[in-house]
Design a protein around this motif. Structure first.
Motif, mmCIF file in Angstrom:
data_model
loop_
_atom_site.group_PDB
_atom_site.id
_atom_site.type_symbol
_atom_site.label_atom_id
_atom_site.label_comp_id
_atom_site.label_asym_id
_atom_site.label_seq_id
_atom_site.Cartn_x
_atom_site.Cartn_y
_atom_site.Cartn_z
ATOM 1 N N LYS A 82 -0.702 -2.469 10.299
ATOM 2 C CA LYS A 82 0.496 -3.234 10.618
ATOM 3 C C LYS A 82 0.144 -4.706 10.816
ATOM 4 N N ASP A 118 2.441 -6.214 3.927
ATOM 5 C CA ASP A 118 3.439 -5.429 3.184
ATOM 6 C C ASP A 118 3.474 -5.771 1.700
ATOM 7 N N GLY A 122 -0.150 -4.489 -1.935
ATOM 8 C CA GLY A 122 -0.188 -3.665 -3.138
ATOM 9 C C GLY A 122 0.115 -4.485 -4.380
ATOM 10 N N ALA A 174 -3.694 -0.634 -1.418
ATOM 11 C CA ALA A 174 -2.290 -0.311 -1.156
ATOM 12 C C ALA A 174 -2.162 1.053 -0.483
ATOM 13 N N GLU A 175 -2.885 2.040 -0.996
ATOM 14 C CA GLU A 175 -2.847 3.372 -0.412
ATOM 15 C C GLU A 175 -3.500 3.385 0.970
ATOM 16 N N THR A 176 -4.562 2.608 1.115
ATOM 17 C CA THR A 176 -5.252 2.541 2.404
ATOM 18 C C THR A 176 -4.335 1.995 3.493
ATOM 19 N N VAL A 177 -3.577 0.972 3.170
ATOM 20 C CA VAL A 177 -2.637 0.401 4.148
ATOM 21 C C VAL A 177 -1.641 1.459 4.608
ATOM 22 N N ARG A 178 -1.198 2.297 3.666
ATOM 23 C CA ARG A 178 -0.227 3.341 4.016
ATOM 24 C C ARG A 178 -0.878 4.441 4.853
ATOM 25 N N THR A 179 -2.015 4.931 4.395
ATOM 26 C CA THR A 179 -2.637 6.059 5.097
ATOM 27 C C THR A 179 -3.213 5.658 6.457
ATOM 28 N N GLU A 180 -3.687 4.438 6.560
ATOM 29 C CA GLU A 180 -4.271 3.968 7.825
ATOM 30 C C GLU A 180 -3.228 3.289 8.721
ATOM 31 N N ASP A 181 -2.011 3.170 8.207
ATOM 32 C CA ASP A 181 -0.901 2.595 8.973
ATOM 33 C C ASP A 181 -1.264 1.202 9.509
#
Length: 413
Positions: A391, A340, A343, A382-389
Motif C-alpha cells: 500500500k 497502483d 503494473g 504487478a502480481e507481487t503488489v497484489r499478493t503482498e498487499d
C-alpha cells in the motif's frame, strides 16, 4: 588568579589584529571562528595543516612561515598560543602579559589570561560555556553542556520566548520521509515556534504531539482514495492565518519542492505579499531506499538515478514522463506515488527495451516503525503488489542497485 572565576565577555574583533602562534590542529579548530568574527589574523608558524594553509591561500589569514619571535604580539588585541614548543609558548605569554594582550594558551590554561569557551550557535544566538572553577576545569563536561543547550534550541525542545514582536509569515517545512528524527534542525525549531501548523499525512506526525496546547493543528491530509483538502483550500488557510499575524508552518513530507506542490503555495503567498521561508527536507526518493539498504548509486553499478512521479499511468494523456527514454537508461529509476500504477509502468518499460528480469524493490512506510521491503522484478512486480498487499506510501526502486545491499532479498518469481 585561580581563586576567582573567569569573567565572561564577547570580543568584537572586526578589523582588529589577532596573533595565532602555531598552525596545527588547535589553530585549525579556532581559526574559522576568528575569521567569521572579522579579525585581522596574523599566523606565525613554520608549518601548518592543509586546512590552515588553505585559509592562508584564500587570503583569510596572513601567514609568516617561521617560529615565534619577540615582538610578534605588538599591536595585538588577542593572542592564541598553540605551538608545540613549551619554551616558546612561555616567552610568548610573557610578552602578552607585558603588552596587556589577552592570551589563550593551549598547553597550559593556568598560565593563560583568557580561556576559550565551548561555543555553539543557533539562529543568531551564540552559546558560550565556561567552567567557573579553575581547579576543576572539565572541557568534556563543558562541551556536553554546550551541546545540550544548542541542540535544545535547534530542535525546539528548549524554547525561549521572544520578547520582540515576531514577523508573521509562513514557513514551508520539509519534514523528511517520516521518521521524526530526520527533520532538519531548522525545521524542528520553526515547528516549535509556530502558532499554526498545517500538516500533511506524510509529514512526521509524531512531532505534532510535542506541540504546546495553544498551537492550532490543521489536517491537510491527502489520503489516497479518501478525504482530502483541496490545494486551493490549503492556500487559503495559509493566507488567512498569516494575515492574522500568526507564525504558520506548512509541514510537508519529504522536501517541499519534490512533488510537494511547495512552489504553488509559495506563489499564492507571494501574490498577496506574505513572506515565506522554505526549509528543504530530506526527500524520500533517496532516504527511503537508503533506510532499506539500497544505494541509489553504486560504483560500477549505477552512475545516475532518476526520480519520477508515478501518480498517472504512462498511457495517460496527462503524463509528462518520457517513459521510452527511461527504459533505455542504465542507472537507477526511483518512482514515487506509483504503487497502483506499477503494473502499467513495468509493462511500458519492458515494452521499450528494459529487461523483464530487472530487479525491483518496493519500500512501504520507509523510515518508520512500519517499514517493510518487498522485492520483485519488472515481470513480477504487478502480481507481487497484489499478493503482498503493498500500500502507499511506498517508494519503488528499479535497477541493479536493488541487489547490492546486504539486506537484499530474493525477488518473487
Amino acid at each position: 588568579m585561580a581563586e576567582h572565576p573567569a569573567y565572561p565577555v564577547g570580543l568584537r574583533l572586526t578589523g582588529r589584529r589577532v596573533v595565532v602562534l602555531g598552525g596545527g590542529q588547535v589553530a585549525q579548530r579556532r581559526l574559522p571562528a576568528l575569521i567569521a568574527a572579522g579579525a585581522d589574523i596574523f599566523l606565525v608558524s613554520p608549518g601548518a595543516t592543509a586546512s590552515v594553509e588553505a585559509m592562508a591561500d584564500a587570503g583569510e589569514i596572513t601567514w609568516q612561515r617561521r617560529r615565534y619571535e619577540e615582538g610578534d604580539l605588538e599591536n595585538a588585541w588577542y593572542a592564541l598560543i598553540a605551538t608545540g614548543d613549551t619554551e616558546a609558548n612561555t616567552r610568548a605569554s610573557a610578552e602578552a602579559e607585558r603588552r596587556r594582550v589577552w592570551c589563550v594558551r593551549s598547553d597550559d590554561a593556568d598560565e593563560a589570561t583568557a580561556w576559550t569557551p565551548a561555543t555553539g550557535h543557533s539562529e543568531g544566538v551564540t552559546v558560550a560555556v565556561l567552567t567557573t572553577d579553575a581547579k576543576g576545569r572539565d572541557p568534556r563536561h563543558t562541551a556536553a553542556i554546550r551541546d545540550a543547550v544548542v541542540e535544545g534550541l535547534r530542535d525546539g525542545t528548549l524554547v525561549a520566548p521572544h520578547h520582540r514582536t515576531r514577523m508573521p509569515g509562513v514557513a514551508l517545512v520539509g519534514g523528511g520521509p517520516g521518521d521524526p528524527d530526520l527533520i532538519t534542525v531548522r525545521g524542528r525549531r520553526l515547528l516549535a515556534e509556530a502558532d499554526v501548523v498545517i500538516a500533511d499525512r506524510l509529514g512526521p506526525r509524531d512531532l505534532l504531539a510535542e506541540l504546546p496546547p495553544h498551537v492550532e493543528v490543521i489536517d491537510a491530509a491527502k489520503i489516497p482514495y479518501g478525504r482530502f483538502m483541496a490545494q486551493e483550500a490549503i492556500n487559503s488557510a495559509l493566507i488567512e492565518h498569516a494575515k492574522q499575524g500568526k507564525s504558520v508552518v506548512r509541514l510537508k513530507g519529504g522536501d517541499p519542492y519534490v512533488f510537494g506542490r511547495g512552489m504553488e503555495e509559495l506563489q499564492a503567498l507571494a501574490e498577496v505579499g506574505i513572506p515565506c521561508t522554505v526549509v528543504p527536507g530530506i526527500s524520500s526518493s533517496i532516504s527511503v531506499p537508503s533506510a532499506a539498504g539500497i544505494p541509489v548509486t553504486h560504483r560500477g553499478v549505477a552512475h545516475e538515478f532518476t526520480v519520477v512521479s508515478g501518480h498517472v499511468a504512462p498511457d495517460d494523456e496527462r503524463s509528462l514522463v518520457d517513459w521510452p527514454s527511461l527504459a533505455g537508461l542504465t542507472g537507477t529509476l526511483v518512482i514515487l506515488m506509483g504503487v497502483d500504477k506499477i503494473g502499467k509502468i513495468a509493462e511500458t518499460l519492458v515494452a521499450h527495451g528494459k529487461p523483464a528480469d530487472t530487479p525491483v524493490a518496493l519500500v512501504q512506510e520507509g523510515t518508520t516503525a512500519a517499514q517493510r521491503r518487498v522485492d520483485a522484478t519488472l515481470a513480477t512486480v504487478a502480481e507481487t503488489v497484489r499478493t503482498e498487499d503493498v500500500k502507499p506510501p511506498a517508494v519503488i526502486v528499479i535497477g541493479e542497485v536493488v541487489k547490492v545491499g546486504p539486506t537484499a532479498s530474493a525477488p518473487r518469481e
